[in-house]
Design an enzyme around this catalytic site. Structure first.
Site, PDB file in Angstrom:
ATOM      1  CE  LYS A  17      -0.255  -4.202   3.649  1.00  0.00           C
ATOM      2  NZ  LYS A  17       0.162  -2.940   4.289  1.00  0.00           N
ATOM      3  CG  ASN A  18      -3.418  -2.061   5.868  1.00  0.00           C
ATOM      4  OD1 ASN A  18      -2.269  -2.464   5.750  1.00  0.00           O
ATOM      5  ND2 ASN A  18      -4.009  -1.289   4.961  1.00  0.00           N
ATOM      6  NE  ARG A  89       2.925   5.891   6.393  1.00  0.00           N
ATOM      7  CZ  ARG A  89       3.331   7.110   6.700  1.00  0.00           C
ATOM      8  NH1 ARG A  89       4.521   7.501   6.362  1.00  0.00           N
ATOM      9  NH2 ARG A  89       2.540   7.937   7.346  1.00  0.00           N
ATOM     10  CB  CYS A 113       4.071   1.142  -0.915  1.00  0.00           C
ATOM     11  SG  CYS A 113       3.940  -0.612  -1.083  1.00  0.00           S
ATOM     12  NE  ARG A 118       2.258   5.920   2.938  1.00  0.00           N
ATOM     13  CZ  ARG A 118       1.959   4.631   2.962  1.00  0.00           C
ATOM     14  NH1 ARG A 118       2.638   3.789   2.243  1.00  0.00           N
ATOM     15  NH2 ARG A 118       0.975   4.191   3.724  1.00  0.00           N
ATOM     16  N   PRO A 119       4.407  11.785   5.096  1.00  0.00           N
ATOM     17  CG  PRO A 119       3.445  13.890   5.375  1.00  0.00           C
ATOM     18  CD  PRO A 119       3.468  12.711   4.457  1.00  0.00           C
ATOM     19  CG  ASP A 121       2.566  15.982   9.531  1.00  0.00           C
ATOM     20  OD1 ASP A 121       2.499  14.925   8.863  1.00  0.00           O
ATOM     21  OD2 ASP A 121       1.777  16.922   9.362  1.00  0.00           O
ATOM     22  CG  LEU A 122      -1.256  14.376  10.707  1.00  0.00           C
ATOM     23  CD1 LEU A 122      -2.308  13.820   9.752  1.00  0.00           C
ATOM     24  CD2 LEU A 122      -1.793  15.628  11.417  1.00  0.00           C
ATOM     25  CG  ASP A 312      -4.873   0.570   0.589  1.00  0.00           C
ATOM     26  OD1 ASP A 312      -4.150   1.509   0.221  1.00  0.00           O
ATOM     27  OD2 ASP A 312      -4.797   0.075   1.727  1.00  0.00           O
ATOM     28  NE  ARG A 405       5.740  -3.806   1.676  1.00  0.00           N
ATOM     29  CZ  ARG A 405       6.281  -2.673   2.051  1.00  0.00           C
ATOM     30  NH1 ARG A 405       7.031  -2.009   1.195  1.00  0.00           N
ATOM     31  NH2 ARG A 405       6.086  -2.197   3.245  1.00  0.00           N
TER      32      ARG A 405
END
Ligand code: UD1
Length: 425
Positions: A17-18, A89, A113, A118-119, A121-122, A312, A405
């Site tokens: 998935k990732n 996300r 999730c 989970r910002p 900014d980066l 994970d 998911r």
């Protein structure tokens, strides 16, 4: 599911998935047709397909063959529909790709999730360094660039998504981009491999794991071309089934397993008393537990960036630790609050003490008791399935939409290994 049955047999590991999500997102950079193989059929991929279609890409999928053809010649829409962005996300990586192709992207703050803060900014830091102007309007983020320019970008933390987003924007930027302290996860390397096959010029040195250094020489969009690409196998799904064998007991073989990526996981499982035989040439891992000896907890495990123990798999390890002998303290170092599953495991009879929101201590018990439990996020949901296989009696896991998911068919796979498990309406 009804627990207490040892697992036996072989299971084939699905596509990652990732790895698939950023690679599919990358297809909008390419004015051509790409064909993807080994695509996992999971709801997050459906969501990405909808997002790609919303940009104007043409998709043709052959589910049975796990193949997907994406033609992004005519994309022109840079505004992504809120309903898909808020559901996942990873939709945020489309920002870098759309900026690279169309010079503009508008997305809502992404969902995903519920595993703590989970910002992004980066992500925005990387894109701004490349010359994008970014501003927000209520919940929407606008990114715009007349021209992206190569830059030196040093990440204060090696975020996987921010690294991928920055790479996607840098591929067609003018000049050279050097990323320092990039994320080293295999899903980053896979994205670079795909982009290079499609005409990008990205260099990852042999010392990448030590340095996290990536050099990207910008190319014209017209230099990028369609390719055929096979999605790498899913190391987290593979790890899930290894932990299933530990929790329920048994001997199983994983096929199509990303063996080299699972070294730290295999080493941990071995320390817990299981036999593990990895075969890198054949992409197989065999794992076996002794019928007459319980799995042993080791004193301490902490999650970390690749190649350390992956966050994970933290809840999957936790589920196993509940029925193993002795005590284990787990420290979560990647996400701020990733122990939502603890409450449900405790309802099944686990002895878990929450030390703070980063640390829990598990004392293994002989048996968990089957119950109705609620999945609240993807990996925590899978952990409840593993706990159910290790429990006495019947366990029902509800809200399995979270599990879907990321897992193509966790029930079918475990049933194939002899587990007494089925979907219920
Ligand atoms: C990806 C994976 C996810 C995995 C995680 C860590 C995908 C689709 N998801 O998520 O399964 O658990 O890597 O291996 O590939 N952070 C910031 N600011 C940012 C970005 C991240 O502070 O702009 C923080 C996050 O809040 C988190 C940490 O960095 O605490 C790690 O996040 P990151 O590496 O970005 O993970 P994701 O890419 O979201």
């Amino acid at each position: 599911m009804e627990g207490g049955k040892r697992l036996a047999g072989t299971v084939r590991v699905q596509g990652s998935k990732n790895a698939a999500l950023p690679v599919l997102a990358a297809s909008v950079l390419i004015p051509g047709t790409c064909v993807f193989k080994n695509v996992p059929y999971i709801t997050d991929i459906n969501c990405m397909e909808n997002l790609l279609q919303s940009t104007g890409a043409d998709l043709e999928k052959k589910e049975a063959a796990h193949a997907l053809r994406i033609n992004a010649v005519n994309i022109q829409e840079y505004r992504l529909p809120a309903k898909y962005v808020s559901a996942m996300r990873s939709s945020v990586v489309l920002m870098g790709a759309l900026l690279g192709r169309l010079g503009e992207a508008i997305v809502d703050y992404p969902g995903g999730c519920v595993i703590g803060e989970r910002p992004i900014d980066l992500h925005l830091f990387g894109l701004e360094k490349l010359g994008a102007q970014i501003w927000t309007d209520k919940n929407r983020i606008h990114a715009y660039a007349d021209e992206l320019r190569g830059a030196l970008i040093c990440f204060p933390f090696p975020s996987v998504g921010a690294t991928q987003n920055t790479i996607l924007a840098a591929v067609t930027a003018r000049g050279t981009t050097v990323i320092k302290n990039a994320a080293r996860e295999p899903e980053v390397t896979a994205l670079c491999d795909f982009l290079n096959k499609a005409g990008a010029c990205i260099e990852i040195g042999h010392d990448f794991i030590a340095t996290g250094r990536i050099v990207i020489r910008g190319v014209e969009v017209s230099c990028l071309h369609g390719v055929e690409y096979e999605i790498i196998p899913d190391r987290i799904v593979a790890g899930t089934y290894l932990f299933a064998a530990l929790g329920a007991g048994g001997s199983i073989t994983l096929e199509n397993a990303p063996v080299a990526q699972l070294r730290s996981v295999c080493a941990l499982i071995r320390r817990m008393g299981a036999e593990v035989v990895p075969d890198e040439e054949k992409n197989r891992i065999w794992v076996s537990t002794d019928k007459n000896r319980r799995i042993q907890n080791i004193p301490f495990v902490e999650t970390g960036v690749y190649p350390e123990f992956p966050t994970d798999l933290q809840s999957l390890l936790l589920a196993c630790a509940c029925v193993s002998e002795g005590e284990l303290t787990i420290k979560e170092r990647i996400f701020s609050s990733r122990f939502k599953v603890v409450e449900e495991l405790v309802r099944m009879g686990a002895d878990i003490e929450t030390l703070d929101n980063k640390c829990v201590r598990v004392r293994g018990v002989e048996k968990l008791t089957g119950r109705t439990v609620i999945a609240q996020e993807l990996r925590g949901g899978a952990a409840l399935v593993i706990a159910g296989l290790a429990a006495e009696g019947i366990t029902r896991v509800t809200d399995i939409r979270y599990i879907k998911r990321g897992y193509q068919d966790i029930v079918g796979d475990l049933k194939g290994l002899g587990a007494r498990i089925s979907y219920v309406d």
